[in-house]
Write a protein that holds these residues in place. Structure first.
Motif, short mmCIF file in Angstrom:
data_model
loop_
_atom_site.label_atom_id
_atom_site.label_comp_id
_atom_site.label_asym_id
_atom_site.label_seq_id
_atom_site.Cartn_x
_atom_site.Cartn_y
_atom_site.Cartn_z
N ILE A 129 0.85 -1.19 0.00
CA ILE A 129 0.00 0.00 0.00
C ILE A 129 0.88 1.24 0.00
O ILE A 129 0.60 2.22 -0.70
CB ILE A 129 -0.95 0.01 1.21
N PHE A 130 1.96 1.20 0.77
CA PHE A 130 2.88 2.34 0.82
C PHE A 130 3.52 2.60 -0.54
O PHE A 130 3.65 3.75 -0.97
CB PHE A 130 3.96 2.10 1.88
N VAL A 131 3.92 1.53 -1.20
CA VAL A 131 4.53 1.67 -2.53
C VAL A 131 3.49 2.24 -3.52
O VAL A 131 3.82 3.09 -4.36
CB VAL A 131 5.08 0.32 -3.03
N TYR A 132 2.25 1.79 -3.39
CA TYR A 132 1.18 2.33 -4.24
C TYR A 132 1.04 3.84 -4.00
O TYR A 132 0.94 4.63 -4.96
CB TYR A 132 -0.15 1.63 -3.92
N ALA A 133 1.05 4.25 -2.73
CA ALA A 133 0.90 5.67 -2.40
C ALA A 133 2.04 6.49 -2.99
O ALA A 133 1.83 7.59 -3.53
CB ALA A 133 0.84 5.85 -0.88
N GLU A 134 3.26 5.95 -2.92
CA GLU A 134 4.41 6.68 -3.44
C GLU A 134 4.32 6.87 -4.96
O GLU A 134 4.79 7.87 -5.50
CB GLU A 134 5.71 5.94 -3.08
N LYS A 135 3.69 5.93 -5.63
CA LYS A 135 3.56 6.02 -7.09
C LYS A 135 2.41 6.93 -7.51
O LYS A 135 2.55 7.76 -8.43
CB LYS A 135 3.36 4.63 -7.68
N TYR A 136 1.25 6.81 -6.83
CA TYR A 136 0.04 7.44 -7.35
C TYR A 136 -0.26 8.81 -6.78
O TYR A 136 -0.88 9.64 -7.47
CB TYR A 136 -1.16 6.51 -7.15
N LEU A 137 0.14 9.11 -5.54
CA LEU A 137 -0.15 10.45 -5.01
C LEU A 137 0.48 11.55 -5.87
O LEU A 137 -0.17 12.57 -6.14
CB LEU A 137 0.28 10.56 -3.55
N PRO A 138 1.74 11.38 -6.30
CA PRO A 138 2.31 12.42 -7.17
C PRO A 138 1.53 12.61 -8.47
O PRO A 138 1.52 13.71 -9.04
CB PRO A 138 3.73 11.91 -7.45
N GLN A 139 0.84 11.54 -8.95
CA GLN A 139 0.05 11.67 -10.17
C GLN A 139 -1.19 12.54 -9.94
O GLN A 139 -1.79 13.04 -10.89
CB GLN A 139 -0.35 10.29 -10.69
N LEU A 140 -1.58 12.70 -8.66
CA LEU A 140 -2.67 13.61 -8.32
C LEU A 140 -2.16 15.01 -8.04
O LEU A 140 -2.95 15.91 -7.73
CB LEU A 140 -3.43 13.09 -7.08
N GLY A 141 -0.84 15.18 -8.10
CA GLY A 141 -0.26 16.48 -7.80
C GLY A 141 0.10 16.65 -6.34
O GLY A 141 0.39 17.77 -5.89
N TYR A 142 0.10 15.54 -5.58
CA TYR A 142 0.40 15.59 -4.15
C TYR A 142 1.82 15.08 -3.90
O TYR A 142 2.39 14.34 -4.70
CB TYR A 142 -0.60 14.77 -3.35
N ALA A 143 2.37 15.46 -2.76
CA ALA A 143 3.74 15.10 -2.43
C ALA A 143 3.89 13.60 -2.15
O ALA A 143 2.96 12.95 -1.67
CB ALA A 143 4.22 15.89 -1.21
N LYS A 144 5.05 13.09 -2.45
CA LYS A 144 5.41 11.71 -2.12
C LYS A 144 5.87 11.67 -0.67
O LYS A 144 6.74 12.43 -0.25
CB LYS A 144 6.53 11.24 -3.05
N ARG A 145 5.27 10.77 0.12
CA ARG A 145 5.59 10.69 1.54
C ARG A 145 6.60 9.59 1.83
O ARG A 145 6.83 8.69 1.01
CB ARG A 145 4.33 10.40 2.35
N ALA A 146 7.20 9.66 3.02
CA ALA A 146 8.07 8.59 3.51
C ALA A 146 7.20 7.54 4.21
O ALA A 146 6.07 7.83 4.62
CB ALA A 146 9.11 9.14 4.47
N HIS A 147 7.74 6.33 4.37
CA HIS A 147 6.98 5.24 4.98
C HIS A 147 7.85 4.46 5.95
O HIS A 147 8.98 4.08 5.62
CB HIS A 147 6.39 4.34 3.89
#
Length: 526
Positions: A196-214
């Protein structure tokens, strides 16, 4: 345990070490260092409010203590909407109560290990997850996420089945979005959430949001050696279990002599007992009490010396279990005491997790209805309206031969390979010379012009019994035809307006959900 003093945050390098120590893995080290060079790190940890929290929850609590010591701003999310999406484990009517229970018991846990609550922020997921903005972002994510990507993201967290519910596919998407809507720099969770964390790192930037640490903590194994689970009472110690119950559960726990690689008791001592007690006592020792004839009491000032003693068989599993039970009870007693002292918490517990009503013994209790898979279908040698099927019920003796009057309603091709329901404890009987060892259940309309098979969920297990909530299941080995047990039950079989198979308004159910038919409503079943 008294609250930990509010510390002056250490230098950025030391804070990074505190934030990442004892983790199994972390992603985004550069992101964490970058933030720490400018301000305090914002971290969130979330939990779906389903089954009761267990002692495994001490693992994230000890890390939350580390985050606070490092000056982090920490948010704890009570994910009520996630709880519902996770295969509807928590009914809507109980979600509010269970969320209140989670908040009360997690706060009690934190107080018991001296973590200051004023430094924490507590948020309920539905307080923002039902907003217009959040919903629109969910749709944006849906538009760019494939089924494969969603299933992969939730593989270790959401139950994986051949035909998954959409709720389970959406679950990882919401967890990713939470990072943005909680305004954090990092998400903390178990290593089972890595995908799930890897998914967030890939897709949040596609929404224009920052990539977070996990940040990922280790997982504590269940007492039987598998994953500790809120839904499996035999695998866990509940936070409100009595001292006697704790001792009894640990006595039965898996703890093979000399085995330090697959040992849930040692794992818990390593990741919880030593770290928690070391929060306020740098000289903590784990004490094993035993008679002089077995070597007398032994003290261990660090985990490694304890592990070494167990590996060399200088420490017996029985002695380790007894010592672990004492250590766990010492952790749990402040929590139990808080709940004993506040009657409203006892009332909340009972309301959030109501005891199931006693089951009724009924004629349906005597039926043995099982899931079977149709292996082969052939025409009856003498009757054109009959099929002779080979149906696998998961029995060592192999597939059963069953004769069914379905030839006019379903093709051999459509019948073969299907999961069906079989009444398995009818007395075997011959139909036009062919011995039938059961009955396939089907629904039919009033004039018998339409017939549809009862269909368990695709991922139901071959051979599992169908159950009826509220009724005991004590099937006869073989039903006596003279007693007409099946006929009496069948008089109360019907399909609902939602095409669910019912007995006295109670659904036919397997481990994977309700049994249905394709289209027939208010139809009889036989």
């Amino acid at each position: 345990m008294p609250p930990l003093p509010s510390p002056v945050p250490p230098p950025a390098g030391r804070r990074f070490d505190l934030i990442t120590r004892n983790l199994q893995e972390f992603l985004g080290a550069d992101k964490i260092r970058e933030v720490l060079a400018q301000r305090d790190l914002r971290v969130y940890w979330g939990t779906a409010t389903t089954g009761k929290p267990h002692i495994g929850y001490f693992v994230p609590m000890t890390k939350i203590a580390d985050f606070l010591k490092a000056g982090c701003e920490v948010t704890i999310l009570f994910a009520d909407l996630h709880a519902y999406l996770d295969n509807q484990k928590a009914p809507w009517e109980l979600l509010k109560l269970r969320t209140q229970y989670y908040e009360a018991i997690i706060k009690a846990m934190l107080r018991s290990i001296g973590v200051p609550l004023e430094k924490l922020k507590f948020v309920v997921g539905s307080s923002y997850q039902l907003s217009k903005e959040y919903s629109l972002d969910v749709y944006r994510l849906l538009s760019m996420t494939t089924e494969h990507a969603a299933k992969k993201a939730g593989a270790e967290v959401v139950k994986q089945v051949e035909s998954p519910l959409l709720s389970g596919l959406v679950y990882p998407l919401l967890q990713a979005l939470d990072e943005e809507y909680l305004g954090v720099d990092a998400q903390f969770g178990g290593v089972d959430q890595r995908k799930i964390f890897v998914y967030a790192e890939k897709y949040l930037p596609q929404l224009g949001y920052a990539k977070r640490a996990h940040l990922m903590n280790v997982m504590v194994g269940g007492l039987s050696g598998s994953k500790m689970s809120s839904s499996d009472p035999d695998s866990k110690v509940d936070l409100l279990d009595s001292s006697e119950s704790v001792a009894a559960k640990l006595k039965k726990a898996f703890c093979e002599e000399g085995n330090v690689d697959d040992n849930p008791i040692l794992s818990f001592i390593k990741v919880v007992v030593f770290p928690v007690n070391s929060l306020t006592n740098s000289n903590y020792e784990f004490v094993v009490e035993r008679p002089e004839k077995f070597g007398g009491n032994a003290s261990f000032g660090d985990y490694q010396s304890l592990e070494d003693a167990f590996r060399s068989k200088a420490l017996h599993p029985g002695d380790l279990k007894s010592a672990a039970a004492k250590a766990i009870n010492a952790l749990l007693e402040p929590i139990r005491a808080e709940f004993r002292s506040k009657p409203e918490l006892a009332e909340l517990t009972a309301a959030a997790y109501p005891q199931p009503k006693p089951k009724i013994k009924d004629e349906i209790s005597r039926l043995d209805i099982r899931v079977g898979k149709v292996i082969e279908v052939a025409a009856h040698p003498e009757r054109e309206n009959l099929y002779v099927e080979k149906i696998d019920l998961g029995e060592p003796s192999g597939p059963r031969t069953i004769v069914s009057g379905l030839a006019k309603f379903i093709t051999k091709e459509d019948f073969t390979g299907r999961l069906v329901l079989v009444v398995a404890n009818l007395k075997a009987a011959k139909f036009a010379g062919v011995l039938s060892e059961g009955m396939v259940l089907a629904a039919s309309n009033s004039d018998k012009s339409q017939v549809e098979l009862l269909e368990p969920a695709e991922d139901s297990k071959i051979g599992e019994q169908v159950v009826f909530d509220g009724f005991l299941s004590e099937p006869d080995a073989t039903l006596n035809p003279k007693h007409k047990v099946f006929e009496k039950c069948a008089a109360d079989f019907i399909t609902s307006d939602d095409c669910v198979a019912l007995y006295k308004s109670v659904p036919f159910r397997t481990s994977q959900g309700d049994v249905t038919v394709r289209s027939l409503k208010q139809a009889t079943i036989s």
